[in-house]
Design an enzyme around this catalytic site. Structure first.
Site, PDB file in Angstrom:
ATOM      1  N   GLU A  34      26.973  22.459   6.916  1.00  0.00           N
ATOM      2  CA  GLU A  34      27.391  23.441   7.923  1.00  0.00           C
ATOM      3  C   GLU A  34      26.183  23.999   8.654  1.00  0.00           C
ATOM      4  O   GLU A  34      25.141  24.250   8.043  1.00  0.00           O
ATOM      5  CB  GLU A  34      28.140  24.579   7.211  1.00  0.00           C
ATOM      6  CG  GLU A  34      28.560  25.716   8.102  1.00  0.00           C
ATOM      7  CD  GLU A  34      29.083  26.902   7.287  1.00  0.00           C
ATOM      8  OE1 GLU A  34      29.852  27.690   7.851  1.00  0.00           O
ATOM      9  OE2 GLU A  34      28.705  27.047   6.103  1.00  0.00           O
ATOM     10  N   HIS A  36      23.676  26.584  10.221  1.00  0.00           N
ATOM     11  CA  HIS A  36      23.258  27.901   9.735  1.00  0.00           C
ATOM     12  C   HIS A  36      22.295  28.582  10.698  1.00  0.00           C
ATOM     13  O   HIS A  36      21.360  29.269  10.272  1.00  0.00           O
ATOM     14  CB  HIS A  36      22.623  27.786   8.341  1.00  0.00           C
ATOM     15  CG  HIS A  36      23.625  27.822   7.228  1.00  0.00           C
ATOM     16  ND1 HIS A  36      24.414  26.747   6.906  1.00  0.00           N
ATOM     17  CD2 HIS A  36      23.989  28.814   6.376  1.00  0.00           C
ATOM     18  CE1 HIS A  36      25.210  27.058   5.897  1.00  0.00           C
ATOM     19  NE2 HIS A  36      24.977  28.301   5.556  1.00  0.00           N
ATOM     20  N   ASP A  45      23.737  25.641   2.159  1.00  0.00           N
ATOM     21  CA  ASP A  45      24.627  25.999   1.053  1.00  0.00           C
ATOM     22  C   ASP A  45      24.440  25.075  -0.143  1.00  0.00           C
ATOM     23  O   ASP A  45      24.402  25.523  -1.293  1.00  0.00           O
ATOM     24  CB  ASP A  45      26.088  25.976   1.507  1.00  0.00           C
ATOM     25  CG  ASP A  45      26.428  27.130   2.441  1.00  0.00           C
ATOM     26  OD1 ASP A  45      25.661  28.113   2.480  1.00  0.00           O
ATOM     27  OD2 ASP A  45      27.465  27.051   3.127  1.00  0.00           O
ATOM     28  N   HIS A 120      29.184  28.407  -0.768  1.00  0.00           N
ATOM     29  CA  HIS A 120      29.840  28.384   0.557  1.00  0.00           C
ATOM     30  C   HIS A 120      31.016  29.337   0.517  1.00  0.00           C
ATOM     31  O   HIS A 120      31.971  29.135  -0.245  1.00  0.00           O
ATOM     32  CB  HIS A 120      30.294  26.955   0.877  1.00  0.00           C
ATOM     33  CG  HIS A 120      30.999  26.801   2.189  1.00  0.00           C
ATOM     34  ND1 HIS A 120      30.437  27.183   3.389  1.00  0.00           N
ATOM     35  CD2 HIS A 120      32.225  26.289   2.489  1.00  0.00           C
ATOM     36  CE1 HIS A 120      31.286  26.907   4.372  1.00  0.00           C
ATOM     37  NE2 HIS A 120      32.380  26.380   3.848  1.00  0.00           N
ATOM     38  N   GLU A 122      33.687  30.074   2.155  1.00  0.00           N
ATOM     39  CA  GLU A 122      35.078  29.654   2.348  1.00  0.00           C
ATOM     40  C   GLU A 122      35.618  28.785   1.221  1.00  0.00           C
ATOM     41  O   GLU A 122      36.826  28.561   1.131  1.00  0.00           O
ATOM     42  CB  GLU A 122      35.222  28.910   3.688  1.00  0.00           C
ATOM     43  CG  GLU A 122      35.035  29.769   4.913  1.00  0.00           C
ATOM     44  CD  GLU A 122      33.599  29.772   5.435  1.00  0.00           C
ATOM     45  OE1 GLU A 122      32.675  29.528   4.624  1.00  0.00           O
ATOM     46  OE2 GLU A 122      33.406  30.011   6.639  1.00  0.00           O
ATOM     47  N   HIS A 176      25.815  35.109   6.999  1.00  0.00           N
ATOM     48  CA  HIS A 176      25.727  33.665   7.240  1.00  0.00           C
ATOM     49  C   HIS A 176      24.500  33.396   8.106  1.00  0.00           C
ATOM     50  O   HIS A 176      24.442  33.807   9.259  1.00  0.00           O
ATOM     51  CB  HIS A 176      27.000  33.167   7.947  1.00  0.00           C
ATOM     52  CG  HIS A 176      26.938  31.722   8.359  1.00  0.00           C
ATOM     53  ND1 HIS A 176      27.109  30.698   7.457  1.00  0.00           N
ATOM     54  CD2 HIS A 176      26.712  31.138   9.554  1.00  0.00           C
ATOM     55  CE1 HIS A 176      26.998  29.541   8.091  1.00  0.00           C
ATOM     56  NE2 HIS A 176      26.766  29.785   9.366  1.00  0.00           N
ATOM     57  N   GLU A 181      20.478  34.331   2.719  1.00  0.00           N
ATOM     58  CA  GLU A 181      20.383  32.867   2.733  1.00  0.00           C
ATOM     59  C   GLU A 181      19.002  32.411   3.173  1.00  0.00           C
ATOM     60  O   GLU A 181      18.448  31.450   2.616  1.00  0.00           O
ATOM     61  CB  GLU A 181      21.462  32.273   3.642  1.00  0.00           C
ATOM     62  CG  GLU A 181      22.853  32.357   3.057  1.00  0.00           C
ATOM     63  CD  GLU A 181      23.868  31.547   3.825  1.00  0.00           C
ATOM     64  OE1 GLU A 181      24.720  30.905   3.187  1.00  0.00           O
ATOM     65  OE2 GLU A 181      23.824  31.552   5.077  1.00  0.00           O
TER      66      GLU A 181
END
Length: 268
Positions: A34, A36, A45, A120, A122, A176, A181
């Site tokens: 994904e 970032h 992630d 992650h 979700e 995010h 992160e």
């Protein structure tokens, strides 16, 4: 705290090596592919999940299984990956089936204590469903204990406050490509962080109070991250890792089979 410098990875074992790990728990890291934002790579992630799993395996006897590199679809209020090329989204049913099947394989191989480490946002409910289905399929006679945790679940308020000394904590859904992160990646894989692209100012993003489809430009900031990475440091990343390792270790110590050979105490 005594540390084993070579954590046990399934991917580096031979069949003979694997036979020496009987009775050890399994750690299954799960991430995503994904976007970032401007300074972090698509593997963020997955790298965080695997890095934390290896830190755990360095202080307790466990086998780290290959990281699941794909995750559930990235939503605008917690990622927004579908609006950017390169993000690979799975459906909820695929994530559920994938987790269920992998867990059943681990159980069939004799693993009775299994830890899932997710990075992650979700993924969470779909991992839970896959775990439940696997446990139901295995049956109570299998005598299996399975734990799922997100790396942020057990962080103390002190750690969170220390990380957000230069900005407000936006909540985990919006964190995010932000401070935590970026700090974790600076600690785990600094060579992958484009430090020159970390914005020098904050990012103001207030997501709408609803979700619409099809998605439209503007649902997610054009930068790709949902919160600012200003103030990120490797030291903060190490603080998060230390806190997360200790929290997860204690959960395993409490929930896993008492026969699990905890060879290294957390507070020697």
């Amino acid at each position: 705290m005594t540390v084993n410098p070579i954590p046990t990875r399934l991917s580096s074992l031979t069949l003979e090596d694997l036979s020496q790990t009987e009775g050890m728990p399994a750690i299954l890291p799960i991430g995503s592919t994904e976007q970032h934002g401007p300074c972090l790579p698509y593997c963020t992630d997955a790298t965080i999940a695997e890095g934390l799993a290896l830190r755990l395996a360095a202080v307790l006897p466990a086998v780290v299984y290959p990281t699941i590199q794909y995750g559930y679809r990235s939503n605008p209020k917690s990622g927004g990956g579908a609006l950017f090329p390169g993000t690979i989204d799975l459906s909820g049913s695929t994530v559920i089936a994938l987790v269920r099947d992998v867990l059943l394989e681990l159980i069939a191989d004799g693993r009775r204590n299994i830890l899932i480490v997710n990075a992650h946002f979700e993924n969470d409910p779909f991992i839970t469903e896959g775990m439940c289905l696997a446990m139901e399929a295995a049956g109570s006679g299998a005598n299996v204990q399975c734990i799922q945790t997100n790396w942020w679940d057990g962080l103390t308020p002190e750690t969170i406050n220390a990380c957000f000394d230069a900005s407000d904590f936006p909540g985990w859904a919006l964190e995010h490509g932000g401070v935590t992160e970026t700090s974790l990646m600076l600690a785990l894989a600094p060579e992958l962080v484009r430090t020159e692209r970390i914005p020098s100012s904050g990012l103001e993003f207030v997501p709408p109070a609803y979700l619409r489809f099809p998605l439209k430009k503007g649902d997610v900031p054009i930068e790709g991250n949902l919160s600012p990475a200003v103030g990120s440091t490797a030291e903060k990343g190490e603080l998060i890792l230390k806190d997360a390792v200790e929290s997860i270790y204690r959960a395993c110590e409490k929930e896993f089979d008492a026969a699990w050979p905890f060879a290294i105490a957390m507070h020697n």
